[in-house]
Scaffold this active site. Structure first.
Site, PDB file in Angstrom:
ATOM      1  N   ASP A  56       0.860  -1.176   0.000  1.00  0.00           N
ATOM      2  CA  ASP A  56       0.000   0.000   0.000  1.00  0.00           C
ATOM      3  C   ASP A  56       0.903   1.235   0.000  1.00  0.00           C
ATOM      4  O   ASP A  56       1.769   1.364   0.873  1.00  0.00           O
ATOM      5  CB  ASP A  56      -0.851  -0.059   1.282  1.00  0.00           C
ATOM      6  CG  ASP A  56      -1.888   1.035   1.357  1.00  0.00           C
ATOM      7  OD1 ASP A  56      -1.676   2.098   0.758  1.00  0.00           O
ATOM      8  OD2 ASP A  56      -2.900   0.821   2.039  1.00  0.00           O
ATOM      9  N   TYR A 146     -13.271  10.945  -4.472  1.00  0.00           N
ATOM     10  CA  TYR A 146     -12.383  10.829  -5.644  1.00  0.00           C
ATOM     11  C   TYR A 146     -11.994  12.209  -6.175  1.00  0.00           C
ATOM     12  O   TYR A 146     -10.808  12.512  -6.338  1.00  0.00           O
ATOM     13  CB  TYR A 146     -13.092  10.014  -6.719  1.00  0.00           C
ATOM     14  CG  TYR A 146     -12.262   9.696  -7.933  1.00  0.00           C
ATOM     15  CD1 TYR A 146     -11.118   8.905  -7.847  1.00  0.00           C
ATOM     16  CD2 TYR A 146     -12.650  10.155  -9.192  1.00  0.00           C
ATOM     17  CE1 TYR A 146     -10.371   8.595  -8.976  1.00  0.00           C
ATOM     18  CE2 TYR A 146     -11.914   9.838 -10.334  1.00  0.00           C
ATOM     19  CZ  TYR A 146     -10.777   9.060 -10.222  1.00  0.00           C
ATOM     20  OH  TYR A 146     -10.045   8.745 -11.351  1.00  0.00           O
ATOM     21  N   ARG A 187     -17.888   0.327 -14.575  1.00  0.00           N
ATOM     22  CA  ARG A 187     -17.838   1.408 -15.553  1.00  0.00           C
ATOM     23  C   ARG A 187     -18.683   1.035 -16.774  1.00  0.00           C
ATOM     24  O   ARG A 187     -19.004  -0.120 -17.006  1.00  0.00           O
ATOM     25  CB  ARG A 187     -16.387   1.715 -15.938  1.00  0.00           C
ATOM     26  CG  ARG A 187     -15.721   2.501 -14.828  1.00  0.00           C
ATOM     27  CD  ARG A 187     -14.335   2.964 -15.189  1.00  0.00           C
ATOM     28  NE  ARG A 187     -13.320   2.044 -14.727  1.00  0.00           N
ATOM     29  CZ  ARG A 187     -12.043   2.377 -14.558  1.00  0.00           C
ATOM     30  NH1 ARG A 187     -11.647   3.597 -14.798  1.00  0.00           N
ATOM     31  NH2 ARG A 187     -11.170   1.487 -14.146  1.00  0.00           N
TER      32      ARG A 187
HETATM   33  P1  NAD Z   1      -7.499   0.545 -11.611  1.00  0.00           P
HETATM   34  O1  NAD Z   1      -8.394   0.479 -10.433  1.00  0.00           O
HETATM   35  O2  NAD Z   1      -7.558  -0.549 -12.605  1.00  0.00           O
HETATM   36  O3  NAD Z   1      -5.980   0.720 -11.166  1.00  0.00           O
HETATM   37  C1  NAD Z   1      -5.594   1.350  -9.990  1.00  0.00           C
HETATM   38  C2  NAD Z   1      -4.503   0.499  -9.363  1.00  0.00           C
HETATM   39  O4  NAD Z   1      -4.055   1.144  -8.156  1.00  0.00           O
HETATM   40  C3  NAD Z   1      -4.984  -0.890  -8.952  1.00  0.00           C
HETATM   41  O5  NAD Z   1      -4.072  -1.873  -9.407  1.00  0.00           O
HETATM   42  C4  NAD Z   1      -5.026  -0.833  -7.438  1.00  0.00           C
HETATM   43  O6  NAD Z   1      -4.858  -2.093  -6.831  1.00  0.00           O
HETATM   44  C5  NAD Z   1      -3.919   0.141  -7.143  1.00  0.00           C
HETATM   45  N1  NAD Z   1      -4.043   0.802  -5.835  1.00  0.00           N
HETATM   46  C6  NAD Z   1      -5.132   1.437  -5.335  1.00  0.00           C
HETATM   47  N2  NAD Z   1      -4.852   1.917  -4.089  1.00  0.00           N
HETATM   48  C7  NAD Z   1      -3.559   1.584  -3.835  1.00  0.00           C
HETATM   49  C8  NAD Z   1      -2.692   1.802  -2.733  1.00  0.00           C
HETATM   50  N3  NAD Z   1      -3.101   2.465  -1.643  1.00  0.00           N
HETATM   51  N4  NAD Z   1      -1.432   1.319  -2.801  1.00  0.00           N
HETATM   52  C9  NAD Z   1      -0.992   0.647  -3.888  1.00  0.00           C
HETATM   53  N5  NAD Z   1      -1.774   0.414  -4.968  1.00  0.00           N
HETATM   54  C10 NAD Z   1      -3.039   0.880  -4.938  1.00  0.00           C
HETATM   55  O7  NAD Z   1      -7.811   1.952 -12.310  1.00  0.00           O
HETATM   56  P2  NAD Z   1      -7.321   2.536 -13.704  1.00  0.00           P
HETATM   57  O8  NAD Z   1      -8.510   2.774 -14.522  1.00  0.00           O
HETATM   58  O9  NAD Z   1      -6.200   1.759 -14.238  1.00  0.00           O
HETATM   59  O10 NAD Z   1      -6.786   3.971 -13.231  1.00  0.00           O
HETATM   60  C11 NAD Z   1      -5.399   4.232 -13.036  1.00  0.00           C
HETATM   61  C12 NAD Z   1      -5.207   5.689 -12.692  1.00  0.00           C
HETATM   62  O11 NAD Z   1      -5.696   6.513 -13.753  1.00  0.00           O
HETATM   63  C13 NAD Z   1      -5.950   6.120 -11.428  1.00  0.00           C
HETATM   64  O12 NAD Z   1      -5.137   7.016 -10.698  1.00  0.00           O
HETATM   65  C14 NAD Z   1      -7.159   6.831 -11.959  1.00  0.00           C
HETATM   66  O13 NAD Z   1      -7.632   7.802 -11.063  1.00  0.00           O
HETATM   67  C15 NAD Z   1      -6.642   7.437 -13.245  1.00  0.00           C
HETATM   68  N6  NAD Z   1      -7.737   7.643 -14.213  1.00  0.00           N
HETATM   69  C16 NAD Z   1      -8.312   6.594 -14.875  1.00  0.00           C
HETATM   70  C17 NAD Z   1      -9.359   6.830 -15.750  1.00  0.00           C
HETATM   71  C18 NAD Z   1     -10.023   5.720 -16.552  1.00  0.00           C
HETATM   72  O14 NAD Z   1     -10.947   6.004 -17.318  1.00  0.00           O
HETATM   73  N7  NAD Z   1      -9.594   4.472 -16.447  1.00  0.00           N
HETATM   74  C19 NAD Z   1      -9.848   8.122 -15.931  1.00  0.00           C
HETATM   75  C20 NAD Z   1      -9.267   9.147 -15.200  1.00  0.00           C
HETATM   76  C21 NAD Z   1      -8.205   8.901 -14.352  1.00  0.00           C
HETATM   77  N1  UDP Z   2     -23.521   4.386 -17.077  1.00  0.00           N
HETATM   78  C1  UDP Z   2     -24.666   3.790 -17.579  1.00  0.00           C
HETATM   79  N2  UDP Z   2     -24.834   2.453 -17.362  1.00  0.00           N
HETATM   80  C2  UDP Z   2     -23.935   1.683 -16.697  1.00  0.00           C
HETATM   81  C3  UDP Z   2     -22.751   2.304 -16.186  1.00  0.00           C
HETATM   82  C4  UDP Z   2     -22.596   3.660 -16.387  1.00  0.00           C
HETATM   83  O1  UDP Z   2     -25.506   4.442 -18.197  1.00  0.00           O
HETATM   84  O2  UDP Z   2     -24.164   0.462 -16.566  1.00  0.00           O
HETATM   85  C5  UDP Z   2     -23.312   5.817 -17.352  1.00  0.00           C
HETATM   86  C6  UDP Z   2     -23.030   6.657 -16.098  1.00  0.00           C
HETATM   87  O3  UDP Z   2     -24.245   7.077 -15.506  1.00  0.00           O
HETATM   88  C7  UDP Z   2     -22.243   7.812 -16.713  1.00  0.00           C
HETATM   89  C8  UDP Z   2     -21.458   7.160 -17.863  1.00  0.00           C
HETATM   90  O4  UDP Z   2     -22.162   5.955 -18.154  1.00  0.00           O
HETATM   91  O5  UDP Z   2     -23.104   8.753 -17.264  1.00  0.00           O
HETATM   92  C9  UDP Z   2     -20.021   6.863 -17.542  1.00  0.00           C
HETATM   93  O6  UDP Z   2     -19.988   6.136 -16.319  1.00  0.00           O
HETATM   94  P1  UDP Z   2     -18.663   5.476 -15.752  1.00  0.00           P
HETATM   95  O7  UDP Z   2     -18.993   4.852 -14.432  1.00  0.00           O
HETATM   96  O8  UDP Z   2     -18.055   4.604 -16.784  1.00  0.00           O
HETATM   97  O9  UDP Z   2     -17.652   6.703 -15.551  1.00  0.00           O
HETATM   98  P2  UDP Z   2     -17.812   8.224 -15.063  1.00  0.00           P
HETATM   99  O10 UDP Z   2     -17.491   9.035 -16.245  1.00  0.00           O
HETATM  100  O11 UDP Z   2     -19.212   8.479 -14.575  1.00  0.00           O
HETATM  101  O12 UDP Z   2     -16.814   8.343 -13.972  1.00  0.00           O
END
Ligand code: NAD
Ligand code: UDP
Length: 319
Positions: A56, A146, A187
């Site tokens: 962590d 978040y 998601r």
């Molecule tokens: P994810 O949940 O798949 O990956 C996050 C990783 O962080 C996981 O492997 C989790 O186990 C690890 N983690 C969480 N808390 C931890 C801790 N305290 N110590 C060590 N490891 C920890 O999510 P993701 O979609 O891959 O997102 C990765 C990053 O990108 C995140 O910071 C997220 O906020 C950012 N992000 C992602 C998206 C997206 O659409 N996927 C959009 C915006 C921002």
């Molecule tokens: N959403 C939806 N059906 C689902 C999951 C999500 O209509 O089963 C919608 C949600 O309300 C949002 C958008 O899809 O408007 C994207 O949601 P997500 O959780 O992927 O990411 P967000 O952008 O909200 O963080």
């Protein structure tokens, strides 16, 4: 170079790690598997191409191989269902975790790249969102753990640049999808694909007119590498995403068409404090990084659906 990736066993992190080892970097992943899975990078660990430390990051991180040159901080729950289930963990990893890794970077003289989010813009009153927009966020709303966690992480990161001259960069990531996105993380893309592959109704929250702009993961990782390795970017903030904005109901229709499922689309109550629209203004990103997304939504969804199907066939995914 020696690279530390926190959250490297997650969805985006594992693709980033793959790209980094591909070009010969020495990568150490620190992850506690809160929302990620060791399987995401098991192939690299087994082949001795990266080191995995299960930890962590809210606890002090000690690296057995000496100080890194670059830190990519991706550790944080990211899906609304995940950060609603783990709100305290989300706030702590973005505050204490970011602090620990910034201190580690400072001691090492390393570059620090923060994975931030479009959520810092909240429910935006400016559209599309440029990096100069300050956002419209409810600090006590359902997304606060978040949104405010990431806003604090950004503020702390830029403070280390101003106070200590640390080379920091911030990537504001917009909705990203693709292989290894956990099928049950709630998601929209994994939900629709899981539902379609089971011939179950595709659940649209609200009337589906809310918009998002979806970026395929390989594009996103390309952008992250530009942010991490470009010259002269200390203290800069970049939007990373795809600016092809779509109503959510259109994504449901696309997944229906691409999977051929006869299942209907159903409309459920909207999420509380739904974000009504979201699209990155990529002007700065294109101009300075010379980066643009290349994978269209239809093609990206095709690849993602194929990956989920392959995982199901191999018995690695219970849908
Ligand atoms: P994810 O949940 O798949 O990956 C996050 C990783 O962080 C996981 O492997 C989790 O186990 C690890 N983690 C969480 N808390 C931890 C801790 N305290 N110590 C060590 N490891 C920890 O999510 P993701 O979609 O891959 O997102 C990765 C990053 O990108 C995140 O910071 C997220 O906020 C950012 N992000 C992602 C998206 C997206 O659409 N996927 C959009 C915006 C921002
Ligand atoms: N959403 C939806 N059906 C689902 C999951 C999500 O209509 O089963 C919608 C949600 O309300 C949002 C958008 O899809 O408007 C994207 O949601 P997500 O959780 O992927 O990411 P967000 O952008 O909200 O963080």
């Amino acid at each position: 170079m020696k690279i530390l990736v926190s959250g490297g066993a997650g969805f985006i992190g594992s693709h980033l790690v793959e790209s980094l080892v591909e070009v010969g970097h020495e990568v150490t992943v620190v992850d506690n598997f809160l929302t990620g899975r060791p399987e995401n990078i098991a192939h690299l660990v087994r082949a001795d191409r990266c080191r995995l430390i299960e930890q962590d990051v809210t606890r002090l991180v000690k690296l057995p191989d000496g100080p890194p040159d670059v830190v990519f901080h991706l550790a944080s729950p990211a899906s609304p269902e995940d950060y609603t289930r783990y709100p305290i963990e989300t706030m702590l990893v973005n505050s204490v975790g970011t602090y620990n890794l910034l201190e580690l970077a400072r001691a090492a003289g390393a570059r620090f790249v923060l994975a931030s989010t479009s959520e810092v813009y909240g429910d935006p009153e400016v559209h599309p969102q440029p990096e100069t927009y300050w956002g419209h966020v409810n600090p006590v709303g359902p997304r606060a753990a978040y949104d405010e966690g990431k806003r604090f992480a950004e503020a702390l990161t830029v403070t280390y640049h101003r106070k200590y001259g640390l080379d920091v960069r911030i990537a504001r990531i917009f909705n990203t999808y693709g292989p290894r996105n956990r099928v049950d993380d709630g998601r929209v893309v994994p939900n629709f694909i899981r539902q379609a592959l089971r011939n179950e109704p595709l659940t649209v929250y609200g009337d589906g007119s809310q918009t998002r702009s979806f970026c395929y993961v390989s594009d996103l990782v390309g952008g992250l590498l530009k942010v991490g390795f470009g010259d002269g970017l200390a203290g800069e903030v970049f939007n990373l995403g795809n600016d092809d904005e779509r109503p959510v109901v259109e994504v449901a229709r696309l997944v229906k068409t691409l999977t051929g499922t006869p299942a209907p689309i159903v409309f459920l109550p909207p999420r509380p404090e739904e974000i009504s629209r979201r699209r990155p203004d990529l002007t700065k990103t294109r101009r300075i990084l010379g980066w643009s997304p290349t994978v269209g939504l239809e093609e990206g969804l095709r690849r993602t659906i194929a990956w989920y199907q392959q995982e199901i066939t191999a018995g690695r995914l219970a849908t």
